[in-house]
Design an enzyme around this catalytic site. Sequence first.
Site, PDB file in Angstrom:
ATOM      1  N   THR B 146       6.843   0.408  12.415  1.00 57.15           N
ATOM      2  CA  THR B 146       6.116  -0.762  12.941  1.00 57.15           C
ATOM      3  C   THR B 146       6.792  -2.023  12.407  1.00 57.15           C
ATOM      4  OG1 THR B 146       4.494  -0.550  11.150  1.00 57.15           O
ATOM      5  CG2 THR B 146       3.900   0.387  13.285  1.00 57.15           C
ATOM      6  N   LYS B 173       7.011   6.180   7.678  1.00 52.16           N
ATOM      7  CA  LYS B 173       6.975   4.755   8.016  1.00 52.16           C
ATOM      8  C   LYS B 173       5.934   4.105   7.122  1.00 52.16           C
ATOM      9  CE  LYS B 173       3.775   2.641   9.512  1.00 52.16           C
ATOM     10  NZ  LYS B 173       2.862   1.683   9.846  1.00 52.16           N
ATOM     11  N   THR B 184      -0.504   2.853   3.223  1.00 54.15           N
ATOM     12  CA  THR B 184      -0.631   2.799   4.678  1.00 54.15           C
ATOM     13  C   THR B 184       0.620   3.239   5.302  1.00 54.15           C
ATOM     14  OG1 THR B 184      -2.079   0.981   4.765  1.00 54.15           O
ATOM     15  CG2 THR B 184      -0.828   1.390   6.706  1.00 54.15           C
ATOM     16  N   GLU B 263       6.422  -5.737   3.369  1.00 54.52           N
ATOM     17  CA  GLU B 263       6.647  -6.883   4.259  1.00 54.52           C
ATOM     18  C   GLU B 263       7.107  -8.102   3.465  1.00 54.52           C
ATOM     19  OE1 GLU B 263       2.863  -6.701   6.096  1.00 54.52           O
ATOM     20  OE2 GLU B 263       3.545  -5.355   7.685  1.00 54.52           O
ATOM     21  N   ASN B 387       2.339 -11.366   8.668  1.00 50.79           N
ATOM     22  CA  ASN B 387       0.944 -10.991   8.820  1.00 50.79           C
ATOM     23  C   ASN B 387       0.050 -12.066   9.415  1.00 50.79           C
ATOM     24  OD1 ASN B 387       0.540  -8.214   7.883  1.00 50.79           O
ATOM     25  ND2 ASN B 387       1.721  -9.031   6.174  1.00 50.79           N
ATOM     26  N   THR B 392       0.986 -10.424  17.943  1.00 46.29           N
ATOM     27  CA  THR B 392       1.788 -10.961  19.056  1.00 46.29           C
ATOM     28  C   THR B 392       3.264 -10.693  18.862  1.00 46.29           C
ATOM     29  OG1 THR B 392       1.767 -13.075  17.930  1.00 46.29           O
ATOM     30  CG2 THR B 392       0.170 -12.737  19.664  1.00 46.29           C
TER      31      THR B 392
END
Lengths: 392, 392
Positions: B146, B173, B184, B263, B387, B392
Amino acid sequence: MYKLKKIEGGVCASEGFYADGISAGLKANNAKDMAFVYSDVVCDIAATFTTNKMTAAPIRHFKKKGDFQTNFVLINSKNANAMTGEAGIKDIEEILATLPQGIINPVMSSTGVIGVRLPKEKLIEGAKLFNLTRQEPNAAAQAIMTTDTFSKQIAYEVTLEDKTVFHIGAMAKGAGMINPAMATMLCFITTDAKVNKEEMQEIINENVQTTFNAASVDGDTSTNDTVMLLSNGKSGAYNRAAFSEALYEIMRFLARQMVKDGEGATKLVTYEVSGAKSDSEAETVAKALSNSLLVKTALYGEDPNWGRVASTVGASGAEADESLLTISFNDVCVYEKGSLYFDAEMEKKASAVMKLDEFSIYCDLGIGNGKFTAFGCDLGHKYVEINADYRT
Amino acid sequence: MYKLKKIEGGVCASEGFYADGISAGLKANNAKDMAFVYSDVVCDIAATFTTNKMTAAPIRHFKKKGDFQTNFVLINSKNANAMTGEAGIKDIEEILATLPQGIINPVMSSTGVIGVRLPKEKLIEGAKLFNLTRQEPNAAAQAIMTTDTFSKQIAYEVTLEDKTVFHIGAMAKGAGMINPAMATMLCFITTDAKVNKEEMQEIINENVQTTFNAASVDGDTSTNDTVMLLSNGKSGAYNRAAFSEALYEIMRFLARQMVKDGEGATKLVTYEVSGAKSDSEAETVAKALSNSLLVKTALYGEDPNWGRVASTVGASGAEADESLLTISFNDVCVYEKGSLYFDAEMEKKASAVMKLDEFSIYCDLGIGNGKFTAFGCDLGHKYVEINADYRT
C-alpha cells in the site's frame, strides 16, 4: 442563586494578589522568562502534580515541605529542573533563600528543557528585579510560556445570593507534551474566596479529571505538570457550588486553550464518546481517539476518514462491535451500525465539518451507558518542525 | 546440528508453491494490486490476526470456516474490506466462488482503505488473469503493497544433520498503522517442512511476540493484521529447533523491514530496555519509547534529547527512579543515575550516533531483571504528508 461573570485581570483579579514577569536572560532577546505570584496575606495551597515517575525537582521540593502556607510562587520557563537529582532541589533552596524578607515559605515551579541544571545566578539576579507591588498578570502569563504561541489567562467574579463577592483568577502555559494522564502544563490559580484547604483540594481533584486530564496534544506526560491554587480568603465570601462551577469553567477554558495552542495545531476537536460499557471504557476510547496519529493526521488533512475513527475505537481495548457503532462529525452521521452508505453527498457534508476550526466527533458504541468527553487537536508539519529541534 | 542459508525466491522458495501479482484496476496506472499464493498440494494453516475489535471481513471469513486445509490465498491491496459488515463476508464468498476447479477452500486477505465495499467485479475479472503455474514472488510482493516504498521478501533453506532439506519463504506488506499490539501488516509464509499443524501454530505464537508485536511505526493497530503460514510438507524434512529459528529470523527481518519502511521514516531504532521490575514492565517501557511522539520527532531532528527518553520512561507507568536509571545511545552513555554531566563533548558523540540510519537506545532501569527489545522509527514531515490525505 449565584452569578458568574468573566472579568479581566488573570491571577491579579483576586484581591490581594500581585504578579509580574521579567527577563532573567534564560530566553533569547530579553523575552520574559521569570514570573512571580505574590499575596499580601499568607495563602492556603491546593495542588495536583504529574504522574510521571521522573518528577521534576520543584515538585519534589514542594512535597518535601509537607503541610504549609505560603505567599509566594516563583516560576521560570526555559529550564524544567528535571532529572537533576538532589542537586536540583538544592538549587531551588539556594535561589529561594535570596528572596527578600516578608516572603513566607516560597515555592518554585519550572518548565522547559529536561536534564540541565538551573542557571542559578541568572535566576537569583532576576529575582532582584521583582517588584511585589506590581499587578502585571499579562507579563507573568507571558513569562511562563515555552512553545506557546499565545498566553492563557482567565478570571471570574462570583456574586453570591447575599451579594457577597469573591474572585478566581488563573494563568497557564502548555502547548506540547500534553497528555490525558495530566496535561504538560503549569497552571496557577488565585482566589480571595474563603474556602477551606481540604475542600479546595477536593474540588481541584474533581475538576481536573474532566478538564486538564481530558486534554491531549501528543500523548506524552511531562515531568513538571502542576496545577496550584492559592487562596487568601480576603473576600470573606464563599459558596461551594459557585466556587466549584467557576473553577470548572476556568480549568476547562484553560485546558481547551492549551489544546488549541497544541504545537502546530489548526483544529480543536471534542471527542464525545457514549454508549460504552462503562465511563472508564468511554474514557479509554475518547483518549485513544484524541491520541491516534492516524486520526490526528486525517484531521490535519481535513479528510473525513471515519474508517480511522472506527479502527481506533476497535484497537482501544474497549468492548466494541461494528454492528452497534455510530459515528458522527458534528451533526453529520458518517457510519451507523453498518446500515449507512457513505456516498459522495455525505462525504461533501462531512468534509465541510472537517474544515471548521472547532468541531465534535461523536462515537456511540451502542453497548452501555458509559460516557466521556476528551479534547484533542490535529497533528501537522508544524508539530514536527517544533519538536524535531526543540532545544536549539 | 542444522544450517540456515538465506536464499532467493520469497514465497516460491518452498517446494510446490506458486505466486504472482497482477493489476485488477484497483490501483492507478495499472499497478499490481491483486496476488495469489497457491500450493500444488493442500496445506495446513497457522495464523495470527489483529486484536482490533473491528475485525475486517476477510479475518471473520477465515475464522468462520473453523478447522480447514487450503491450497489458495487471494490477496488484494487498496481496499481493506473492513467495517463492511455481513456484506463484506458475502462479497468474499462471491469472489472466491468464481475461482477455477482444483482450488480448495480458498481464503482471502485484504489491505487498504477502511469502510468501502470491495470492487467485486474488478476482483472477479482480475482473478481470471491468474496463472497458477507461475512463480513470480516479486510480482506478488509488489501487488500487496500500500504505502510501502519497497517490497518485503525473504527465504531460508534449512539443512538438517541428516542432510534432509526444507524451506521457508515469506512476503509481507506494512509501512504505517503499525503498532506493538500486532503490526498493521499482512505476512504470508510458505514452507515445505513436514511440521504438524499444532506445533506450527505454537511456534508462530511464540515468535510473533518478539518480532511483529515489538515493531511500532505509529501506535495504531489495524483492522486487517494477518500473519498466515501455509505448510504442504513436500520436503518430508523437519526439526523443531531449526524450524523455529528460521521462522524467527524471517519474522524479525520482515518486522524490521516494515519499521524501516515506516511512513516517512529515516531511521530504524532498537529500544533495548533492561533492569525493569519484570519483562512485562520492560515491554511497557520499550513500547512507550517506540511510540512517543516527542522521542520520534527528536530522532527525526537527530537531537540527542535524552530528557525526552527519561520523561517517557517515567510516564510509562513502569516502576522507575532517576537515581537508578542509565541511558545510552549505542555506546555513548548520556545519563547515568544522575552522576554524569552531559557536556559538549558527550553531546557531540551522542549527536554522531543520532545521525546513523540504525542505532540502539539502551535504558537500564536498575530495578530488576526484566528485559524487552522493541523496534521503532522516527516521525517526520513525510509521515504527515502521507497520512494527511491517504485516501486520495
